[in-house]
Design an enzyme around this catalytic site. Structure first.
Site, PDB file in Angstrom:
ATOM      1  N   HIS A  22      -5.605  -3.370  -2.122  1.00 12.99           N
ATOM      2  CA  HIS A  22      -5.325  -2.411  -3.207  1.00 12.99           C
ATOM      3  C   HIS A  22      -5.288  -3.076  -4.582  1.00 12.99           C
ATOM      4  O   HIS A  22      -4.982  -2.417  -5.573  1.00 12.99           O
ATOM      5  CB  HIS A  22      -4.007  -1.678  -2.940  1.00 12.99           C
ATOM      6  CG  HIS A  22      -4.108  -0.742  -1.774  1.00 12.99           C
ATOM      7  ND1 HIS A  22      -4.570   0.546  -1.897  1.00 12.99           N
ATOM      8  CD2 HIS A  22      -3.843  -0.934  -0.462  1.00 12.99           C
ATOM      9  CE1 HIS A  22      -4.575   1.124  -0.709  1.00 12.99           C
ATOM     10  NE2 HIS A  22      -4.138   0.248   0.185  1.00 12.99           N
ATOM     11  N   SER A  76       0.796  -1.228   0.000  1.00  7.74           N
ATOM     12  CA  SER A  76       0.000   0.000   0.000  1.00  7.74           C
ATOM     13  C   SER A  76       0.828   1.278   0.000  1.00  7.74           C
ATOM     14  O   SER A  76       0.317   2.330  -0.376  1.00  7.74           O
ATOM     15  CB  SER A  76      -0.955  -0.010   1.194  1.00  7.74           C
ATOM     16  OG  SER A  76      -0.248  -0.206   2.388  1.00  7.74           O
ATOM     17  N   LYS A 118     -12.074   0.675  -0.688  1.00  8.72           N
ATOM     18  CA  LYS A 118     -11.163   1.407  -1.574  1.00  8.72           C
ATOM     19  C   LYS A 118     -11.799   1.466  -2.966  1.00  8.72           C
ATOM     20  O   LYS A 118     -12.701   2.267  -3.170  1.00  8.72           O
ATOM     21  CB  LYS A 118      -9.781   0.749  -1.535  1.00  8.72           C
ATOM     22  CG  LYS A 118      -9.248   0.704  -0.092  1.00  8.72           C
ATOM     23  CD  LYS A 118      -7.828   0.332   0.016  1.00  8.72           C
ATOM     24  CE  LYS A 118      -7.415   0.024   1.446  1.00  8.72           C
ATOM     25  NZ  LYS A 118      -7.632   1.099   2.426  1.00  8.72           N
TER      26      LYS A 118
HETATM   27  C1  LIG Z   1      -3.306  -3.726   2.498  1.00 11.94           C
HETATM   28  C2  LIG Z   1      -4.439  -3.258   3.326  1.00 11.94           C
HETATM   29  N1  LIG Z   1      -5.156  -4.142   4.016  1.00 11.94           N
HETATM   30  C3  LIG Z   1      -6.208  -3.769   4.774  1.00 11.94           C
HETATM   31  C4  LIG Z   1      -6.566  -2.450   4.878  1.00 11.94           C
HETATM   32  C5  LIG Z   1      -7.719  -2.074   5.742  1.00 11.94           C
HETATM   33  O1  LIG Z   1      -8.861  -1.893   4.979  1.00 11.94           O
HETATM   34  P1  LIG Z   1     -10.111  -1.133   5.583  1.00 11.94           P
HETATM   35  O2  LIG Z   1      -9.885   0.329   5.393  1.00 11.94           O
HETATM   36  O3  LIG Z   1     -11.268  -1.650   4.811  1.00 11.94           O
HETATM   37  O4  LIG Z   1     -10.186  -1.498   7.023  1.00 11.94           O
HETATM   38  C6  LIG Z   1      -5.858  -1.475   4.193  1.00 11.94           C
HETATM   39  C7  LIG Z   1      -6.247  -0.057   4.303  1.00 11.94           C
HETATM   40  O5  LIG Z   1      -5.486   0.857   4.296  1.00 11.94           O
HETATM   41  C8  LIG Z   1      -4.760  -1.886   3.391  1.00 11.94           C
HETATM   42  O6  LIG Z   1      -4.044  -0.977   2.704  1.00 11.94           O
END
Ligand SMILES: Cc1ncc(COP(=O)(O)O)c(C=O)c1O
Length: 396
Positions: free
Chosen positions: A214, A186, A245
């Site tokens: 992502h 990310s 997202k």
């Molecule tokens: C790789 C990854 N996993 C999980 C999440 C968490 O997702 P959520 O915002 O739906 O809790 C994010 C959010 O930034 C992320 O980048």
């Protein structure tokens, strides 16, 4: 009476906040006045928005809004209980069936967020007899999910297959080994070496979990994600995705087998002890999944915008190494990243500085997030700001 800022037992907090300010690590919240989009209103001023994860522009899509409104009219505003008591509505189940079709898997389970999906999956699957092996640049929600679990914890160097193999060899004595990786990292926007990781997991009989927060809605012909993009749907045991997202609303899910779903119904603590989405959220997520299954024009537009913007940034002299629509401009010290972000805002561009602890202390950056919603004119306006600041701040 509630304690005030000067309450003497809490006075140490002021020192901690000052320490963050001294290190240029202090963050405060920015409030968007109105909808999320390629242009947003901040303090009454319209600026370009290069920081949202709104890859496909779905946060404001008419079909998603209509679905949320209709679901509110039909069901009301709340689920009323946790999933495992009486909080599972038919709209939750419809969403899970659509997601299983989208992810080419047997079954999915939706959680309140991607964060809790990671926690629920790992907590259901492993115990102290097991071993987790996590990429060193995995997202914080994976790190915390692993920390909450009793399995022994290992970390392999970022995308380093030799290190992963060495650690898998050492872990043969455990009941289960779980390798867990982001699909798209990310902060850097690079893609995990999933075919190599899958080979190693087969060779050393390890389970493989990919957090494709992502990648979903971004990679694959219809945005099915990095796992489908590499043709690995039948070799990855668990895929975690987020609805917050590219899919525009909120929530997370675990895509796997029916048995894994049944296990989570019995063990996943975020399902057992926390209320699920209101019907409006489930309905808008369902509308987003159905839209992606039937129409991939937004995914194509996202990549067109990303390829144009990345090439133009390169032409301006910026070095951006990324495989995805996440485009980091790495500047080093956090003070420099904060300055770039501030100067961009002066030029009408919002792009948040990302500093420690989200990234390493010497890798502060401004992270640019591409969206299908940008027009070419908006992208060019953003590029003009980078052209001006590249020289002014000696970035190119
Ligand atoms: C790789 C990854 N996993 C999980 C999440 C968490 O997702 P959520 O915002 O739906 O809790 C994010 C959010 O930034 C992320 O980048």
């Amino acid at each position: 009476m509630m304690p005030t800022a000067t309450h003497n037992k809490l006075s140490f907090i002021a020192d901690e906040l000052q320490a963050l300010k001294d290190q240029h690590l202090y963050q405060s919240l920015v409030t968007v006045q109105g909808p999320q989009g390629p242009e947003i209103t901040l303090d009454g001023r319209t600026v370009l928005n290069f920081s949202a994860n709104n890859y496909l522009g779905l946060c404001t899509h008419p079909a998603l809004k209509e679905a949320a409104i209709k679901a509110t009219e039909k069901y009301g505003v709340g689920a009323g209980a946790v999933r495992t008591i009486i909080g599972t509505l038919d709209i939750h189940q419809e969403l899970e069936i659509a997601l299983a079709k989208f992810k080419h898997c047997e079954a999915t389970m939706v959680f309140q967020s991607g964060f809790t999906a990671n926690a629920g999956a790992i907590n259901s699957l492993l115990n102290e007899e097991d071993y987790t092996l996590s990429d060193s640049l995995n997202h914080a929600s994976i790190i915390d999910a692993v920390r909450l679990n009793k399995a022994k914890k290992g970390v392999y160097l970022h995308s380093d297959m030799a290190d992963l193999e060495a650690k898998l060899k050492d872990a043969q004595g455990f009941r289960h080994r779980l390798v867990v990786t982001d699909g798209v990292f990310s902060m850097d926007g690079d893609v995990a070496k999933l075919p190599d990781i899958a080979d190693l997991c087969d060779q050393y009989n390890a389970l493989l979990m990919v957090d494709d927060a992502h990648g979903s809605g971004v990679f694959g012909e219809h945005g099915e994600g990095t796992v489908a993009h590499f043709g690995l749907c039948d070799r990855v045991d668990l895929v975690v995705g987020t609805l917050s997202k590219a899919l525009g609303s909120m929530g997370g899910y675990v895509a796997s087998t029916q048995a894994m779903r049944d296990l989570m119904v019995n063990r996943a603590r975020p399902l057992l002890f926390s209320t699920p989405h209101p019907p409006s959220v489930a309905a808008s997520a369902l509308a987003a999944v159905n839209l992606l299954i039937t129409d991939n024009s937004l995914v194509k537009q996202l990549w067109d915008n990303r390829n144009y913007f990345k090439a133009e940034m390169k032409r301006l002299g910026y070095t951006i190494t990324s495989d995805s629509p996440i485009l980091p401009v790495i500047v080093g010290e956090s003070e420099r990243a904060q300055l770039l972000s501030k100067r961009l805002l002066d030029e009408g561009v919002f792009a948040r500085a990302i500093v420690f602890p989200t990234v390493a202390k010497d890798k502060a950056r401004v992270r640019l997030m591409m969206s299908a919603a940008f027009t070419r004119e908006q992208l060019d306006r953003g590029l003009a700001a980078f052209a001006k600041l590249g020289k002014e701040l000696s970035l190119v």
